[in-house]
Design a protein around this motif. Structure first.
Motif, PDB file in Angstrom:
ATOM      1  N   ILE A  37       0.862  -1.181   0.000  1.00 19.35           N
ATOM      2  CA  ILE A  37       0.000   0.000   0.000  1.00 19.35           C
ATOM      3  C   ILE A  37       0.897   1.227   0.000  1.00 19.35           C
ATOM      4  N   PHE A  38       0.873   1.981  -1.090  1.00 14.62           N
ATOM      5  CA  PHE A  38       1.778   3.105  -1.275  1.00 14.62           C
ATOM      6  C   PHE A  38       1.191   4.401  -0.700  1.00 14.62           C
ATOM      7  N   SER A  69      -4.358   5.937  -1.090  1.00 12.24           N
ATOM      8  CA  SER A  69      -3.129   5.400  -1.671  1.00 12.24           C
ATOM      9  C   SER A  69      -3.203   5.462  -3.192  1.00 12.24           C
ATOM     10  N   LYS A  70      -2.073   5.798  -3.817  1.00 18.89           N
ATOM     11  CA  LYS A  70      -2.048   5.856  -5.277  1.00 18.89           C
ATOM     12  C   LYS A  70      -1.836   4.474  -5.898  1.00 18.89           C
ATOM     13  N   ARG A  71      -1.433   3.505  -5.094  1.00 24.09           N
ATOM     14  CA  ARG A  71      -1.214   2.158  -5.612  1.00 24.09           C
ATOM     15  C   ARG A  71      -1.409   1.130  -4.507  1.00 24.09           C
ATOM     16  N   ASP A  98      -0.976 -10.626 -11.200  1.00 26.33           N
ATOM     17  CA  ASP A  98      -0.004  -9.915 -12.035  1.00 26.33           C
ATOM     18  C   ASP A  98      -0.170  -8.393 -12.040  1.00 26.33           C
ATOM     19  N   GLY A  99      -1.116  -7.880 -11.285  1.00 28.90           N
ATOM     20  CA  GLY A  99      -1.315  -6.436 -11.305  1.00 28.90           C
ATOM     21  C   GLY A  99      -1.991  -5.944 -10.041  1.00 28.90           C
ATOM     22  N   PRO A 100      -1.907  -4.655  -9.785  1.00 31.52           N
ATOM     23  CA  PRO A 100      -2.489  -4.075  -8.573  1.00 31.52           C
ATOM     24  C   PRO A 100      -3.996  -3.876  -8.673  1.00 31.52           C
ATOM     25  N   LEU A 101      -4.627  -3.658  -7.542  1.00 30.95           N
ATOM     26  CA  LEU A 101      -6.032  -3.270  -7.536  1.00 30.95           C
ATOM     27  C   LEU A 101      -6.209  -1.957  -8.288  1.00 30.95           C
ATOM     28  N   ASP A 105       0.213   5.136 -11.675  1.00 35.10           N
ATOM     29  CA  ASP A 105       1.339   5.117 -12.610  1.00 35.10           C
ATOM     30  C   ASP A 105       1.083   4.221 -13.819  1.00 35.10           C
ATOM     31  N   GLN A 106       0.028   3.422 -13.778  1.00 34.75           N
ATOM     32  CA  GLN A 106      -0.321   2.572 -14.916  1.00 34.75           C
ATOM     33  C   GLN A 106      -1.435   3.159 -15.782  1.00 34.75           C
ATOM     34  N   LEU A 107      -1.989   4.275 -15.375  1.00 30.20           N
ATOM     35  CA  LEU A 107      -3.168   4.803 -16.059  1.00 30.20           C
ATOM     36  C   LEU A 107      -2.891   5.169 -17.517  1.00 30.20           C
TER      37      LEU A 107
END
Length: 223
Positions: A37-38, A69-71, A98-101, A105-107
């Motif tokens: 959790i960032f 959190s942003k990520r 394989d990926g975050p909720l 940064d992936q948008l």
């Protein structure tokens, strides 16, 4: 576009439930567990992303990334023999391996993929691509997005193969995450979400199957 409803969500409780879920899945002999959790996203980050993707972030999504959190990357998995069987469907994992909720940064990358699939809107059975905001993906060609046209603000399931495409998962990003987190983010396929919905409209952590899942996990102390 319908006005946004400002419901109050307890983001700190989300964090507590996510951590508690990992502790509880140890009792199920979890084979994989992961949580990160960032920090929150700042206004400058959000502004730069909005400029690059050419749209404002949906309000409910922006609330979460700026106030919580942003990520968030969260995942757990148990063996099939330790899985929960609901209607002959096994629930053996939670969230995405394989990926975050979600991840701001992936948008840019995710919404470039959305544009790559806009042509699918020509088939009415696969509409929604052009007028959506993708926030996460499976890695199998399916995505999670926020509808910007048909039911503005709702979280929907986008599938390039048409299976469960357009499935309505939540009234807003916060509402969807609140309900999913409260069942330990159990499942991740479109068919799993149908199990945890009443009348196949929105994921509902108070539905009968959701209550069965919470009892199985041990999340009975969270309403």
């Amino acid at each position: 576009m319908k006005p946004y409803t400002y419901d109050i969500y307890n983001y700190i409780e989300w964090q507590v439930i996510l951590n508690q879920t990992l502790q509880l899945t140890k009792n199920k002999h979890a084979e994989i567990q992961h949580i990160d959790i960032f920090d929150k996203a700042n206004k400058e980050e959000i502004k730069n992303i909005e400029i690059q993707i050419g749209m404002s972030l949906p309000i409910s999504y922006k609330n979460v990334v700026q106030q919580f959190s942003k990520r968030v990357h969260f995942y757990w998995a148990v063996s099939e023999e330790n899985a929960l069987n609901i209607n002959n469907r096994l629930i053996s994992s939670g969230s995405f391996l394989d990926g975050p909720l979600w991840d701001v940064d992936q948008l840019i990358m995710l919404n470039e993929m959305r544009r790559d699939n806009e042509g699918l809107d020509e088939d009415q059975a696969l509409d929604h691509w052009k007028y959506s905001f993708i926030f996460s993906r499976h890695g199998n060609g399916n995505y999670f997005a926020i509808d910007l046209k048909y039911h503005p603000g709702e979280v929907i399931y986008l599938a390039s193969d048409g299976m469960m495409h357009g499935l309505r998962l939540g009234e807003s990003f916060e509402s969807f995450m609140d309900n999913w987190i409260r069942i330990g983010c159990a499942g991740h396929w479109g068919e799993d979400f149908e199990l945890f919905s009443d009348d196949y409209v929105y994921l509902d952590h108070t539905s009968l199957n959701s209550l069965l899942c919470k009892k199985w996990l041990g999340l009975i102390y969270f309403s």
